[in-house]
Design a protein around this motif. Structure first.
Motif, PDB file in Angstrom:
ATOM      1  N   LYS A 104      75.637  71.955  53.122  1.00  0.00           N
ATOM      2  CA  LYS A 104      74.519  71.884  54.063  1.00  0.00           C
ATOM      3  C   LYS A 104      74.914  71.363  55.446  1.00  0.00           C
ATOM      4  O   LYS A 104      74.163  71.534  56.406  1.00  0.00           O
ATOM      5  N   ALA A 105      76.088  70.725  55.545  1.00  0.00           N
ATOM      6  CA  ALA A 105      76.541  70.239  56.843  1.00  0.00           C
ATOM      7  C   ALA A 105      76.784  71.388  57.823  1.00  0.00           C
ATOM      8  O   ALA A 105      76.806  71.185  59.037  1.00  0.00           O
ATOM      9  N   TYR A 106      76.968  72.594  57.291  1.00  0.00           N
ATOM     10  CA  TYR A 106      77.218  73.761  58.148  1.00  0.00           C
ATOM     11  C   TYR A 106      75.960  74.607  58.346  1.00  0.00           C
ATOM     12  O   TYR A 106      76.030  75.690  58.938  1.00  0.00           O
ATOM     13  N   ASP A 107      74.811  74.131  57.866  1.00  0.00           N
ATOM     14  CA  ASP A 107      73.546  74.826  58.082  1.00  0.00           C
ATOM     15  C   ASP A 107      73.113  74.555  59.521  1.00  0.00           C
ATOM     16  O   ASP A 107      72.355  73.621  59.808  1.00  0.00           O
ATOM     17  N   ASP A 108      73.639  75.376  60.413  1.00  0.00           N
ATOM     18  CA  ASP A 108      73.468  75.159  61.848  1.00  0.00           C
ATOM     19  C   ASP A 108      73.165  76.492  62.518  1.00  0.00           C
ATOM     20  O   ASP A 108      73.863  77.483  62.286  1.00  0.00           O
ATOM     21  N   THR A 109      72.134  76.528  63.344  1.00  0.00           N
ATOM     22  CA  THR A 109      71.714  77.773  63.986  1.00  0.00           C
ATOM     23  C   THR A 109      72.818  78.364  64.849  1.00  0.00           C
ATOM     24  O   THR A 109      73.004  79.589  64.884  1.00  0.00           O
ATOM     25  N   ASP A 110      73.576  77.517  65.566  1.00  0.00           N
ATOM     26  CA  ASP A 110      74.671  78.021  66.402  1.00  0.00           C
ATOM     27  C   ASP A 110      75.723  78.738  65.559  1.00  0.00           C
ATOM     28  O   ASP A 110      76.286  79.752  65.980  1.00  0.00           O
ATOM     29  N   ILE A 111      76.013  78.184  64.373  1.00  0.00           N
ATOM     30  CA  ILE A 111      76.987  78.819  63.484  1.00  0.00           C
ATOM     31  C   ILE A 111      76.475  80.183  63.030  1.00  0.00           C
ATOM     32  O   ILE A 111      77.225  81.168  63.020  1.00  0.00           O
ATOM     33  N   PRO A 155      92.843  68.657  61.986  1.00  0.00           N
ATOM     34  CA  PRO A 155      92.755  67.194  61.852  1.00  0.00           C
ATOM     35  C   PRO A 155      91.932  66.603  62.991  1.00  0.00           C
ATOM     36  O   PRO A 155      91.995  67.073  64.135  1.00  0.00           O
ATOM     37  N   ALA A 156      91.149  65.561  62.692  1.00  0.00           N
ATOM     38  CA  ALA A 156      90.268  64.968  63.696  1.00  0.00           C
ATOM     39  C   ALA A 156      89.973  63.515  63.326  1.00  0.00           C
ATOM     40  O   ALA A 156      90.373  63.031  62.264  1.00  0.00           O
ATOM     41  N   LYS A 157      89.284  62.828  64.214  1.00  0.00           N
ATOM     42  CA  LYS A 157      88.855  61.455  63.934  1.00  0.00           C
ATOM     43  C   LYS A 157      87.765  61.471  62.869  1.00  0.00           C
ATOM     44  O   LYS A 157      87.069  62.474  62.695  1.00  0.00           O
ATOM     45  N   GLY A 158      87.598  60.343  62.193  1.00  0.00           N
ATOM     46  CA  GLY A 158      86.758  60.297  61.005  1.00  0.00           C
ATOM     47  C   GLY A 158      85.282  60.542  61.225  1.00  0.00           C
ATOM     48  O   GLY A 158      84.565  60.861  60.277  1.00  0.00           O
ATOM     49  N   ASN A 159      84.800  60.396  62.454  1.00  0.00           N
ATOM     50  CA  ASN A 159      83.367  60.567  62.702  1.00  0.00           C
ATOM     51  C   ASN A 159      83.028  61.925  63.318  1.00  0.00           C
ATOM     52  O   ASN A 159      81.927  62.126  63.829  1.00  0.00           O
ATOM     53  N   THR A 160      83.944  62.872  63.264  1.00  0.00           N
ATOM     54  CA  THR A 160      83.703  64.200  63.821  1.00  0.00           C
ATOM     55  C   THR A 160      82.768  64.987  62.906  1.00  0.00           C
ATOM     56  O   THR A 160      83.005  65.083  61.707  1.00  0.00           O
ATOM     57  N   ALA A 161      81.710  65.559  63.468  1.00  0.00           N
ATOM     58  CA  ALA A 161      80.732  66.310  62.671  1.00  0.00           C
ATOM     59  C   ALA A 161      81.346  67.605  62.154  1.00  0.00           C
ATOM     60  O   ALA A 161      82.087  68.286  62.876  1.00  0.00           O
ATOM     61  N   ASP A 162      81.019  67.954  60.922  1.00  0.00           N
ATOM     62  CA  ASP A 162      81.576  69.159  60.302  1.00  0.00           C
ATOM     63  C   ASP A 162      81.208  70.419  61.072  1.00  0.00           C
ATOM     64  O   ASP A 162      82.052  71.301  61.291  1.00  0.00           O
ATOM     65  N   ASN A 163      79.940  70.531  61.467  1.00  0.00           N
ATOM     66  CA  ASN A 163      79.504  71.779  62.115  1.00  0.00           C
ATOM     67  C   ASN A 163      80.170  71.994  63.474  1.00  0.00           C
ATOM     68  O   ASN A 163      80.313  73.125  63.930  1.00  0.00           O
ATOM     69  N   LYS A 164      80.621  70.910  64.118  1.00  0.00           N
ATOM     70  CA  LYS A 164      81.261  71.031  65.428  1.00  0.00           C
ATOM     71  C   LYS A 164      82.670  71.609  65.327  1.00  0.00           C
ATOM     72  O   LYS A 164      83.237  72.055  66.333  1.00  0.00           O
ATOM     73  N   ALA A 165      83.243  71.592  64.139  1.00  0.00           N
ATOM     74  CA  ALA A 165      84.598  72.115  63.952  1.00  0.00           C
ATOM     75  C   ALA A 165      84.610  73.604  63.629  1.00  0.00           C
ATOM     76  O   ALA A 165      85.684  74.208  63.544  1.00  0.00           O
ATOM     77  N   PHE A 166      83.433  74.205  63.456  1.00  0.00           N
ATOM     78  CA  PHE A 166      83.376  75.605  63.009  1.00  0.00           C
ATOM     79  C   PHE A 166      84.099  76.543  63.970  1.00  0.00           C
ATOM     80  O   PHE A 166      84.842  77.434  63.533  1.00  0.00           O
ATOM     81  N   SER A 167      83.883  76.378  65.269  1.00  0.00           N
ATOM     82  CA  SER A 167      84.472  77.330  66.221  1.00  0.00           C
ATOM     83  C   SER A 167      85.993  77.315  66.148  1.00  0.00           C
ATOM     84  O   SER A 167      86.633  78.374  66.216  1.00  0.00           O
ATOM     85  N   ASP A 168      86.609  76.129  65.990  1.00  0.00           N
ATOM     86  CA  ASP A 168      88.067  76.049  65.873  1.00  0.00           C
ATOM     87  C   ASP A 168      88.548  76.662  64.566  1.00  0.00           C
ATOM     88  O   ASP A 168      89.571  77.358  64.540  1.00  0.00           O
ATOM     89  N   LEU A 169      87.815  76.418  63.485  1.00  0.00           N
ATOM     90  CA  LEU A 169      88.189  76.980  62.193  1.00  0.00           C
ATOM     91  C   LEU A 169      88.122  78.500  62.226  1.00  0.00           C
ATOM     92  O   LEU A 169      89.050  79.189  61.778  1.00  0.00           O
ATOM     93  N   ARG A 170      87.040  79.022  62.754  1.00  0.00           N
ATOM     94  CA  ARG A 170      86.865  80.473  62.805  1.00  0.00           C
ATOM     95  C   ARG A 170      87.889  81.121  63.736  1.00  0.00           C
ATOM     96  O   ARG A 170      88.456  82.176  63.414  1.00  0.00           O
ATOM     97  N   ALA A 171      88.152  80.480  64.890  1.00  0.00           N
ATOM     98  CA  ALA A 171      89.098  81.056  65.850  1.00  0.00           C
ATOM     99  C   ALA A 171      90.487  81.186  65.225  1.00  0.00           C
ATOM    100  O   ALA A 171      91.169  82.210  65.403  1.00  0.00           O
ATOM    101  N   HIS A 172      90.903  80.173  64.483  1.00  0.00           N
ATOM    102  CA  HIS A 172      92.235  80.249  63.882  1.00  0.00           C
ATOM    103  C   HIS A 172      92.272  81.249  62.736  1.00  0.00           C
ATOM    104  O   HIS A 172      93.245  81.994  62.584  1.00  0.00           O
ATOM    105  N   ASP A 173      91.236  81.278  61.909  1.00  0.00           N
ATOM    106  CA  ASP A 173      91.164  82.289  60.850  1.00  0.00           C
ATOM    107  C   ASP A 173      91.266  83.694  61.438  1.00  0.00           C
ATOM    108  O   ASP A 173      91.942  84.575  60.891  1.00  0.00           O
TER     109      ASP A 173
END
Length: 387
Positions: A260-267, A228-246
């Protein structure tokens, strides 16, 4: 001598307890609540949750067992009713009473007990107990034999804050504070609407609210991670938390997908480090730019495995639809991010529970769709193994 915890009596061991329910359970052996109670060890949660109580069940007036109150709160989301209505439901519905562990003649806990219970998760890191409950349900389902697939799909879902924007703007114009200061403006693009005079116009959809980032197992439809996060949080910025918990759940993931929101070189670099495949929808400029780097992406687009995985992205939308349509996730129940976190975890626990019971036993919460819309499910458990 180690002191023993004391809980408020529920009459479960009396004549009006388990004995009085036997005939009812014989008539409804495949009711959803019966399966839910048989499949998951709810009472085991009391020992962890009681530590959030001031007296911890050792001193002061004996509280209700935390598992009972948690189950009552869980059912308020399952049936999408207020906590006041949940008190009435728990007092009048026999199967609900049995599920909670209340004797037939025992009054249900007051709705204010649920309010006090929720308050215990609001300070510090206490919300992590909800994370533990969420994870434990997934763990128990896997112990029953539920097999997770290799593809995880990412996305986020918005929830509108419990705020009247016009009144809130007037309140702030007069020097007052916003009703929900932590809610952020959400941009949902443009949509065609019909005005009262019948004229069609294009309107920009904007509101204040929150967002929940999730990871969904594509083959089962189970939500494995909730952030859960505030409404303006970018999708790609949440990837590390999602992956860590998975990763902490030990899922057999081999690929991650998303829009396409997750089309990010860092990801992509993170996925490569872990030896995971890409199943993310690429932005157009990845394959149209005039340099040598696009060969990699053209090769990916031509990969049949990638094409098949991308087609599974819709699986992440199914839990969102259920959460909003059936469990009130379209709008916030409470104010503030800490309370929204409670709503988010409880909502997706309910969505997961419905899915798990269906996959494990074939029992559905509501009548199953028929014809072409029907989903063919072969229950993981034999008819008697879970009873």
């Amino acid at each position: 001598m180690v002191p023993t915890r004391r809980y408020h009596g529920t009459g479960q061991d009396s004549f009006f307890g388990e004995f009085a329910y036997q005939r009812l359970l014989q008539r409804h052996p495949r009711h959803f609540l019966v399966a839910l109670q048989r499949l998951f060890d709810w009472d085991a949660q009391s020992e962890a949750l009681i530590r959030l109580y001031k007296g911890q069940g050792l001193v002061g007036r004996p509280p209700y067992a935390p598992a009972l109150i948690f189950k009552m709160l869980f059912l308020s989301y399952l049936y999408n009713v207020s906590e006041r209505a949940m008190e009435e439901l728990a007092d009048l519905n026999l199967l609900v009473k049995w599920f909670l562990g209340l004797a037939v003649d025992e009054p249900a806990p007051d709705h204010s007990t649920l309010t006090a219970f929720k308050r215990r998760f609001l300070t510090g890191d206490r919300w992590k107990e909800l994370q533990t409950l969420f994870d434990d349900m997934i763990r128990q389902a896997r112990e029953h034999g539920l097999q997770m697939g290799e593809l995880q799909v990412l996305d986020s879902v918005h929830t509108q804050a419990d705020v009247n924007n016009i009144k809130d703007r007037d309140r702030q114009d007069q020097g007052g504070k916003s009703r929900d200061p932590e809610a952020r403006v959400v941009q949902k693009g443009k949509r065609k609407v019909v005005q009262p005079n019948g004229k069609r116009t294009t309107q920009e959809i904007r509101y204040r609210g929150y967002k929940t980032h999730v990871s969904v197992n594509a083959s089962t439809g189970i939500v494995t991670t909730v952030v859960p996060a505030k409404g303006n949080t970018a999708d790609n910025k949440a990837f590390s938390d999602l992956r860590a918990h998975d990763r902490s759940l030990g899922l057999p993931a081999r690929a991650y997908g998303g829009d396409k929101a997750y089309d990010d070189t860092d990801i992509y670099e993170r996925l490569a480090e872990e030896g995971l495949d890409i199943a993310i929808t690429l932005k157009r400029q990845r394959t149209t730019k005039k340099d040598g780097n696009k060969a990699r992406w053209l090769q990916l687009l031509a990969d049949p495995t990638y094409q098949q995985r991308v087609k599974q992205r819709f699986r992440v939308e199914q839990p969102f639809g259920i959460a909003k349509h059936d469990h009130g996730f379209e709008r916030c129940r409470y104010l503030g991010l800490a309370r929204y976190r409670i709503q988010s975890f409880l909502t997706f626990m309910v969505v997961n529970a419905k899915r798990m019971v269906k996959l494990l036993t074939g029992i559905t919460f509501r009548p199953q769709a028929k014809g072409r819309r029907a989903e063919r499910v072969t229950p993981v458990l034999a008819a008697t193994s879970w009873a």
